[in-house]
Design an enzyme around this catalytic site. Structure first.
Site, PDB file in Angstrom:
ATOM      1  N   LYS A  13       0.829  -1.222   0.000  1.00  0.00           N
ATOM      2  CA  LYS A  13       0.000   0.000   0.000  1.00  0.00           C
ATOM      3  C   LYS A  13       0.855   1.260   0.000  1.00  0.00           C
ATOM      4  CE  LYS A  13      -2.318  -0.509   3.788  1.00  0.00           C
ATOM      5  NZ  LYS A  13      -2.054  -1.895   4.261  1.00  0.00           N
ATOM      6  N   ARG A  88      -9.731   2.046   8.954  1.00  0.00           N
ATOM      7  CA  ARG A  88      -9.475   0.634   9.227  1.00  0.00           C
ATOM      8  C   ARG A  88     -10.544   0.017  10.115  1.00  0.00           C
ATOM      9  NH1 ARG A  88      -3.334   1.137   8.678  1.00  0.00           N
ATOM     10  NH2 ARG A  88      -2.561  -0.960   8.940  1.00  0.00           N
ATOM     11  N   ARG A 127      10.988  -8.630   4.780  1.00  0.00           N
ATOM     12  CA  ARG A 127      11.186  -7.207   5.079  1.00  0.00           C
ATOM     13  C   ARG A 127      11.706  -7.041   6.504  1.00  0.00           C
ATOM     14  NH1 ARG A 127       6.165  -3.110   4.512  1.00  0.00           N
ATOM     15  NH2 ARG A 127       5.769  -3.632   6.683  1.00  0.00           N
ATOM     16  N   ARG A 133      11.768  -3.340  10.911  1.00  0.00           N
ATOM     17  CA  ARG A 133      10.702  -2.501  11.458  1.00  0.00           C
ATOM     18  C   ARG A 133      10.207  -3.134  12.749  1.00  0.00           C
ATOM     19  NH1 ARG A 133       5.487  -0.754   7.824  1.00  0.00           N
ATOM     20  NH2 ARG A 133       4.285  -1.792   9.448  1.00  0.00           N
ATOM     21  N   ARG A 144      -1.222  -8.780  13.116  1.00  0.00           N
ATOM     22  CA  ARG A 144      -1.692  -7.736  12.192  1.00  0.00           C
ATOM     23  C   ARG A 144      -2.623  -8.314  11.138  1.00  0.00           C
ATOM     24  NH1 ARG A 144       3.914  -5.918  10.818  1.00  0.00           N
ATOM     25  NH2 ARG A 144       3.119  -4.793   9.022  1.00  0.00           N
TER      26      ARG A 144
HETATM   27  P1  ADP Z   1       0.602  -2.163   7.728  1.00  0.00           P
HETATM   28  O1  ADP Z   1      -0.215  -1.810   6.521  1.00  0.00           O
HETATM   29  O2  ADP Z   1       1.783  -2.987   7.371  1.00  0.00           O
HETATM   30  O3  ADP Z   1      -0.193  -2.733   8.847  1.00  0.00           O
HETATM   31  P2  ADP Z   1       0.827   0.669   8.502  1.00  0.00           P
HETATM   32  O4  ADP Z   1       2.070   1.454   8.326  1.00  0.00           O
HETATM   33  O5  ADP Z   1      -0.328   1.047   7.671  1.00  0.00           O
HETATM   34  O6  ADP Z   1       1.288  -0.840   8.274  1.00  0.00           O
HETATM   35  O7  ADP Z   1       0.375   0.710  10.051  1.00  0.00           O
HETATM   36  C1  ADP Z   1       1.257   0.355  11.089  1.00  0.00           C
HETATM   37  C2  ADP Z   1       0.519   0.362  12.412  1.00  0.00           C
HETATM   38  O8  ADP Z   1       0.042   1.694  12.714  1.00  0.00           O
HETATM   39  C3  ADP Z   1      -0.736  -0.511  12.501  1.00  0.00           C
HETATM   40  O9  ADP Z   1      -0.428  -1.858  12.785  1.00  0.00           O
HETATM   41  C4  ADP Z   1      -1.487   0.183  13.649  1.00  0.00           C
HETATM   42  O10 ADP Z   1      -0.945  -0.149  14.905  1.00  0.00           O
HETATM   43  C5  ADP Z   1      -1.214   1.655  13.400  1.00  0.00           C
HETATM   44  N1  ADP Z   1      -2.261   2.257  12.535  1.00  0.00           N
HETATM   45  C6  ADP Z   1      -2.059   2.770  11.280  1.00  0.00           C
HETATM   46  N2  ADP Z   1      -3.211   3.230  10.769  1.00  0.00           N
HETATM   47  C7  ADP Z   1      -4.181   2.999  11.692  1.00  0.00           C
HETATM   48  C8  ADP Z   1      -5.579   3.225  11.736  1.00  0.00           C
HETATM   49  N3  ADP Z   1      -6.252   3.772  10.724  1.00  0.00           N
HETATM   50  N4  ADP Z   1      -6.244   2.847  12.875  1.00  0.00           N
HETATM   51  C9  ADP Z   1      -5.602   2.285  13.905  1.00  0.00           C
HETATM   52  N5  ADP Z   1      -4.287   2.027  13.919  1.00  0.00           N
HETATM   53  C10 ADP Z   1      -3.563   2.377  12.829  1.00  0.00           C
END
Ligand code: ADP
Length: 191
Positions: A13, A88, A127, A133, A144
């Site tokens: 994404k 989300r 990764r 990370r 996740r």
């Molecule tokens: P990925 O798509 O790999 O899960 P992101 O960078 O989009 O990684 O998000 C990393 C983390 O940030 C998520 O696992 C969550 O803890 C937090 N996060 C990101 N966006 C949201 C959201 N819209 N609502 C709640 N938590 C979020």
């Protein structure tokens, strides 16, 4: 253009969001990036969300919604944006609907990147080795995925019902997937 990009962890994404945003000359806004920057800089917000993120859980809606509302109110977002990683949860969908209604604007499309879960888990483990990370380890990755499947995947049906969903195969090179997305969006824009 006001766009969302959705898809499971590891589907690419973030990478695609930056490419599409550059293509349409709108800012790519990633809630994950915003949270990670706050954790890195040890801001009060960062201190609040660090443990949640390290476990692969979701930050509470009221925190996330407020951040997105503020960010969408900035000058560079007036003409459009691409949101990556938001909404989300059902609550976040409703919060975004509220922000859009207040500003008299609407979404143009919701890009859904699709890929097989086993392929994604493998990618994320790779990764983890390369980038290290904090939320990329086997347990967190599984968590996740589970949280995504339970809380976020069902949201796709909402946008499908609204006629906004554009599903794109997320397996391929960065250029191939990017080309599929812009081709699909050009079709939306032309219709
Ligand atoms: P990925 O798509 O790999 O899960 P992101 O960078 O989009 O990684 O998000 C990393 C983390 O940030 C998520 O696992 C969550 O803890 C937090 N996060 C990101 N966006 C949201 C959201 N819209 N609502 C709640 N938590 C979020």
């Amino acid at each position: 253009m006001r766009l969302l990009i959705m898809g499971p962890p590891g589907v690419g994404k973030g990478t695609q969001a930056r490419g599409i945003a550059a293509h349409y000359e709108v800012p790519a806004i990633s809630t994950g990036d915003i949270f990670r920057a706050n954790v890195r800089n040890q801001t009060p917000l960062g201190q609040k969300v660090a443990a949640i993120m390290a476990e692969g859980g979701y930050v509470p809606d009221e925190i996330t919604d407020a951040i997105v509302r503020d960010r969408l109110g900035e000058d560079d977002a007036a003409a459009g944006w691409l949101l990556d990683g938001y909404p989300r949860t059902l609550g976040q969908v409703e919060a975004l609907d509220g922000v859009l209604a207040e500003s008299g604007t609407a979404l143009d499309a919701v890009i859904s990147l699709v890929a097989d879960e086993d392929v994604l888990v493998e990618r994320l483990l790779k990764r983890a080795e390369i980038e290290g990370r904090a939320d990329d380890n086997a347990d967190t990755i599984r968590n996740r995925m589970a949280v995504y499947n339970q809380a976020t995947d069902p949201l796709l049906a909402i946008y499908r019902d609204r006629g906004l969903l554009v599903e794109v195969d997320g397996i391929g090179t960065i250029e191939e997937v990017g080309g599929r997305i812009t081709a699909a969006l050009d079709q939306v824009a032309a219709s």
